[in-house]
Design a protein around this motif. Structure first.
Motif, mmCIF file in Angstrom:
data_model
loop_
_atom_site.group_PDB
_atom_site.id
_atom_site.type_symbol
_atom_site.label_atom_id
_atom_site.label_comp_id
_atom_site.label_asym_id
_atom_site.label_seq_id
_atom_site.Cartn_x
_atom_site.Cartn_y
_atom_site.Cartn_z
ATOM 1 N N THR A 1 0.842 -1.179 0.000
ATOM 2 C CA THR A 1 0.000 0.000 0.000
ATOM 3 C C THR A 1 0.884 1.238 0.000
ATOM 4 N N THR B 1 0.266 10.380 1.217
ATOM 5 C CA THR B 1 -0.804 10.605 2.178
ATOM 6 C C THR B 1 -0.566 11.892 2.962
ATOM 7 N N ARG C 1 -16.922 3.152 -0.904
ATOM 8 C CA ARG C 1 -15.524 3.348 -1.297
ATOM 9 C C ARG C 1 -14.777 2.023 -1.210
ATOM 10 N N GLU D 1 -12.331 0.666 -2.904
ATOM 11 C CA GLU D 1 -10.878 0.638 -3.011
ATOM 12 C C GLU D 1 -10.203 1.041 -1.709
ATOM 13 N N THR D 2 -10.855 1.899 -0.938
ATOM 14 C CA THR D 2 -10.278 2.349 0.333
ATOM 15 C C THR D 2 -10.669 1.443 1.482
ATOM 16 N N THR E 1 -11.830 -2.235 1.866
ATOM 17 C CA THR E 1 -11.998 -3.493 1.161
ATOM 18 C C THR E 1 -12.674 -4.543 2.019
ATOM 19 N N ALA F 1 -9.273 -1.038 6.046
ATOM 20 C CA ALA F 1 -8.737 0.134 5.365
ATOM 21 C C ALA F 1 -7.470 -0.244 4.592
ATOM 22 N N THR F 2 -7.417 0.145 3.322
ATOM 23 C CA THR F 2 -6.239 -0.136 2.495
ATOM 24 C C THR F 2 -5.197 0.971 2.600
ATOM 25 N N ARG F 3 -5.574 2.099 3.201
ATOM 26 C CA ARG F 3 -4.628 3.204 3.386
ATOM 27 C C ARG F 3 -5.102 4.050 4.552
ATOM 28 N N ASP F 4 -4.235 4.925 5.045
ATOM 29 C CA ASP F 4 -4.650 5.856 6.081
ATOM 30 C C ASP F 4 -5.715 6.797 5.520
ATOM 31 N N VAL F 5 -6.741 7.040 6.319
ATOM 32 C CA VAL F 5 -7.863 7.832 5.826
ATOM 33 C C VAL F 5 -8.605 8.429 7.014
ATOM 34 N N ALA G 1 -4.162 2.374 7.896
ATOM 35 C CA ALA G 1 -4.164 1.263 6.940
ATOM 36 C C ALA G 1 -4.090 -0.055 7.713
#
Length: 443
Positions: A9, A14, A78, A80-81, A83, A318-322, A331
């Protein structure tokens, strides 16, 4: 379970504000007992304290409980974000405690639930095309016949437990007929599914038994195709997987059947049970049914708002920090979809406002949302409606055996289900099944 993601990832770009959530040790600890008595009050208290995204610890495992209606819609749309592929999970504790009761909901499996992207599109497409071949009339007829058969076993006694004797077995028996399982598989599959849903010590063995039964059915339909869901799934997967080995294709088919039976039976059975609980315990619902301003479909719809069977669902990763709802999600964090909490979000108005539109409004989250929402809610609706209509038509005076004693609920984070539904009725009054066996229309 591994504590790291197998996927790379890229977080180099970010840009996030400082974390805005309480420390892990300040998160809200949740057990099944917390949600037994008044889950709506529980969710509202956490919403006031934390907002729409709540840091929680579920039996020792950290996660984010998404209670806000807008936040839940964002997370589920969402893909992709956030999953469904649980292999992205990186538990903040480093590992999952041995014997964690919710672990079966997180173990990745090669089916449409845990797939993403093109793989999800491929697997979901095969499943929806196969299910699309099942005619609504056939589903209803099967559910009606199963309902009458179950009612006939207790109708002369004047009392029964409608959870164990009716709501729980009816969807499974109906689905087994649609998949073409032999009658000899009914009892063992019922026992295994019940043990699996209970998430007890015997759940792993029950899971293996379910898969053994499903494997035998796929093998049987490979040799003897028929006009049932198993055969149609085989045909769909064979057509879309020309380069795959037979073993690989059959593995996917078994997983799709596993998914449909577990999801279709568990949620539909509890939906039926919760709707029946409303019918036998609430005088306003009974009065509405008798007066005609509420019908079975309206009662079922209101149940999804007020007592949705799957109250919390694991989940998303979560696939990334968000940032969602003002919370800094890392993530690899796990998110729990708070379907019941979102249904009671103040954005829908007060409780009385929700009661006014609950019988006809379908903006609830009970079917999920986004790419992973329930692919065929019509199938579950047909089974549930037939089940409740049959019961109401056959035994119109059904009521709780002890009206002064509130229905007890199972302790559970995931499901909202009564422990039992002890009811009584006049055995001389029930209508005869032979008067109401119609392939279409009413029971």
């Amino acid at each position: 379970m591994t504590s790291h993601s197998p996927y790379a990832t890229d977080l180099s770009d970010t840009r996030l504000p400082p974390p805005g959530c309480p420390a892990h040790q300040d998160a809200c600890h949740i057990t099944g007992d917390d949600l037994r008595h008044d889950p709506a009050a529980f969710y509202e208290a956490r919403r006031r304290a934390y907002g729409g995204v709540v840091p929680v610890v579920l039996d020792g495992v950290f996660a984010w409980l998404v209670l806000g209606y807008a936040e839940l819609k964002e997370v589920t749309q969402r893909g992709e974000t956030f999953t469904r592929d649980s292999r992205y999970w990186r538990p903040r504790e480093g590992s999952v405690p041995e014997g964690w009761p919710l672990e079966p909901h997180t173990v990745w499996r090669p089916n449409a639930v845990f797939a993403g992207g093109e793989e999800h599109t491929r697997l979901r497409g095969a499943l929806t095309r196969a299910l699309g071949k099942v005619k609504a009339q056939r589903v209803r007829r099967s559910a009606v016949e199963t309902g009458h058969r179950l009612i006939d076993t207790f109708v002369g006694a004047g009392r029964t437990d409608l959870l164990a004797r009716y709501a729980l077995p009816l969807p499974l028996l109906t689905l087994m007929r649609l998949f073409g399982f032999p009658p000899a598989a009914e009892a063992p599959l019922q026992r295994a599914i019940a043990a699996l849903l209970a998430c007890g010590d015997d759940a792993p063995a029950a899971a293996r038994q379910v898969m053994d039964i499903v494997t035998g059915q796929v093998r049987r339909r490979r040799e003897e195709p028929a006009g049932d869901l198993t055969t149609w799934l085989i045909q769909e997967h064979d057509a879309m997987s020309p380069g795959m080995s037979r073993d690989a294709v059959d593995t996917e088919i078994r997983e799709q059947i596993w998914l449909t039976i577990n999801a279709g039976h568990g949620a539909t059975a509890v939906w039926i049970a919760n709707a029946i609980e409303q019918l036998v315990s609430r005088r306003d619902v009974q009065a509405g049914m008798w007066a005609g301003w509420m019908d079975v479909q309206g009662a079922l719809r209101a149940t999804l708002w007020e007592r949705t069977p799957l109250q919390n669902v694991i989940g998303r990763w979560a696939t990334r920090d968000v940032v969602v709802g003002g919370r800094h999600i890392q993530a690899g964090d796990m998110l729990v979809l708070g379907l019941a909490g979102a249904n009671t979000d103040p954005c829908h108005g007060s409780a009385s406002d929700r009661a006014d539109f609950a019988t006809y409004n379908e903006a609830f989250f009970s079917w999920g949302n986004g790419p992973h929402q329930c692919p065929v809610p019509d199938l579950a609706q047909a089974i549930a409606r037939a089940a409740v209509e049959c019961l109401w038509d056959r035994i119109p005076d059904v009521h709780l055996t002890d009206p002064g004693r509130p229905v007890e609920w199972e302790p559970g984070i995931m499901m909202r289900c009564p422990r039992a539904l002890p009811v009584s009725f006049d055995p001389a009054q029930p209508h005869a099944a032979t008067r109401r066996r119609a392939p279409t229309g009413g029971c």
